[in-house]
Write an enzyme that holds these catalytic residues in place. Structure first.
Site, PDB file in Angstrom:
ATOM      1  N   MET A 211       3.103  -3.807  11.439  1.00  0.00           N
ATOM      2  CA  MET A 211       3.158  -4.230  10.052  1.00  0.00           C
ATOM      3  C   MET A 211       2.333  -3.231   9.253  1.00  0.00           C
ATOM      4  O   MET A 211       1.156  -3.013   9.543  1.00  0.00           O
ATOM      5  CB  MET A 211       2.601  -5.639   9.856  1.00  0.00           C
ATOM      6  CG  MET A 211       2.717  -6.126   8.422  1.00  0.00           C
ATOM      7  SD  MET A 211       4.431  -6.220   7.811  1.00  0.00           S
ATOM      8  CE  MET A 211       4.977  -7.736   8.594  1.00  0.00           C
TER       9      MET A 211
ATOM     10  N   ASN B 287      10.782   2.133  12.906  1.00  0.00           N
ATOM     11  CA  ASN B 287      11.356   2.933  11.816  1.00  0.00           C
ATOM     12  C   ASN B 287      12.505   3.799  12.320  1.00  0.00           C
ATOM     13  O   ASN B 287      13.552   3.912  11.673  1.00  0.00           O
ATOM     14  CB  ASN B 287      10.286   3.838  11.196  1.00  0.00           C
ATOM     15  CG  ASN B 287       9.251   3.070  10.407  1.00  0.00           C
ATOM     16  OD1 ASN B 287       9.466   1.925  10.032  1.00  0.00           O
ATOM     17  ND2 ASN B 287       8.117   3.701  10.165  1.00  0.00           N
TER      18      ASN B 287
ATOM     19  N   GLU C  34       3.264   6.166  20.386  1.00  0.00           N
ATOM     20  CA  GLU C  34       2.396   5.093  19.903  1.00  0.00           C
ATOM     21  C   GLU C  34       2.362   3.913  20.873  1.00  0.00           C
ATOM     22  O   GLU C  34       1.867   2.842  20.530  1.00  0.00           O
ATOM     23  CB  GLU C  34       2.829   4.635  18.506  1.00  0.00           C
ATOM     24  CG  GLU C  34       2.546   5.675  17.434  1.00  0.00           C
ATOM     25  CD  GLU C  34       2.886   5.193  16.033  1.00  0.00           C
ATOM     26  OE1 GLU C  34       2.365   5.790  15.077  1.00  0.00           O
ATOM     27  OE2 GLU C  34       3.676   4.231  15.885  1.00  0.00           O
TER      28      GLU C  34
ATOM     29  N   ASP D 104      10.184   9.682  10.432  1.00  0.00           N
ATOM     30  CA  ASP D 104      10.890   8.729  11.280  1.00  0.00           C
ATOM     31  C   ASP D 104      12.350   8.593  10.860  1.00  0.00           C
ATOM     32  O   ASP D 104      13.242   8.462  11.707  1.00  0.00           O
ATOM     33  CB  ASP D 104      10.208   7.367  11.220  1.00  0.00           C
ATOM     34  CG  ASP D 104       8.811   7.391  11.826  1.00  0.00           C
ATOM     35  OD1 ASP D 104       8.566   8.246  12.694  1.00  0.00           O
ATOM     36  OD2 ASP D 104       7.978   6.561  11.425  1.00  0.00           O
TER      37      ASP D 104
END
Length: 294
Positions: free
Chosen positions: A15, A46, A141, A237
């Protein structure tokens, strides 16, 4: 009409807490903001949205937490038509990104991984999803071991492995051996250096200047369309997800498509909310065949 490619996206979902201000603060300084919004994001999510909006069939592999952010994070993917059957729920918080955007559209981002950091291990269904895809799209990530395992399975199944090694870090040699396409920005390209030489296809994004490509048939540069920039968050992205969706069209056409997607993503505030669909990309390129990719 050809069947759209299937892209399995393995990555993060966050978020984004987006604050807008006239300028970003210096260390120790407080500045007043002019706006604030909650926007679902994360590099993985994304890129999944970008690939889906570019016309690919997309399945997402990742993790959300057990907090209030988890339901809207899952919802934004499902409403876009992304298959979330492999999006697992873990105890604790979901990933969060704190983003400050200034009047020039430049940003500063702090990412707190949350559930993304706990996305360890792939089960048989996860690996089957990877093997069935045309392209596996990954970033960094989530734990590197998870990315490495997915890339290994993809290689064995003949699935194209597209890696966006961001944030840049040292990676095991076995992962690089399984990468077919690497997408990096200019800073990441400098940081990774000679490691990229072993990758068959390398794309270096250069923001408003477009992107450079190096592959088996040589090198090329694709310019970016000129647009009015509002927020650069998520532009990379949008580029990468669109590139994955269009890769089957060949590197040159895929890069043009991706540059247009990245440019359009800077014209609106937020990451996931700014990602363009195939119709907008096609209009910008004057591509009358764009609807066939949907």
């Amino acid at each position: 009409m050809t069947k759209p490619p299937e892209v399995a996206v393995l990555g993060s979902i966050n978020m984004d807490l987006v604050s807008v201000t006239t300028r970003r603060p210096e260390p120790g300084e407080t500045v007043l903001g002019t706006g604030f919004s909650l926007v679902p994001g994360g590099k993985g999510a994304n890129q999944a949205l970008a690939a889906r909006r570019s016309g690919a069939r997309v399945r997402f592999l990742g993790a959300v937490g057990s907090d209030l952010f988890a339901p809207p994070l899952r919802q934004v993917l499902t409403e876009a038509g992304v298959d979330t059957a492999r999006l697992r729920s873990l105890p604790g918080p979901s990933g969060v990104a704190s983003i400050v955007v200034d009047a020039d559209g430049e940003n500063t981002i702090i990412v707190t991984p949350g559930a993304n950091g706990g996305f360890d291990g792939l089960d048989a269904d996860d690996l089957a999803c990877v093997a069935a895809a045309d392209i596996l799209l990954c970033q960094l990530e989530i734990p590197v071991d998870t990315v490495t395992a997915a890339a290994r399975r993809a290689r064995a199944a003949g699935t194209v492995v597209l890696l966006n090694p961001s944030p840049a870090r040292a990676l095991p040699a076995e992962l690089w051996r399984d990468v077919d396409v690497a997408v990096v920005n200019s800073g990441e390209a400098r940081s990774l250096g000679g490691v990229l030489e072993s990758v068959p296809h390398v794309v270096v994004t250069r923001g408003a200047q477009g992107a450079d490509y190096r592959g088996p048939e040589g090198r090329s540069h694709v310019p970016s369309p000129r647009v009015e920039v509002v927020d650069t968050t998520g532009a990379g992205d949008a580029f990468t997800g669109a590139l994955a969706a269009a890769w089957h069209r060949g590197p040159e056409r895929a890069l043009a498509w991706a540059c247009a997607a990245g440019a359009l993503a800077t014209t609106r505030l937020g990451a996931s909310s700014s990602i363009p669909d195939a119709r907008r990309i096609g209009r910008l390129l004057g591509d009358t065949t764009s609807e066939s990719n949907r």
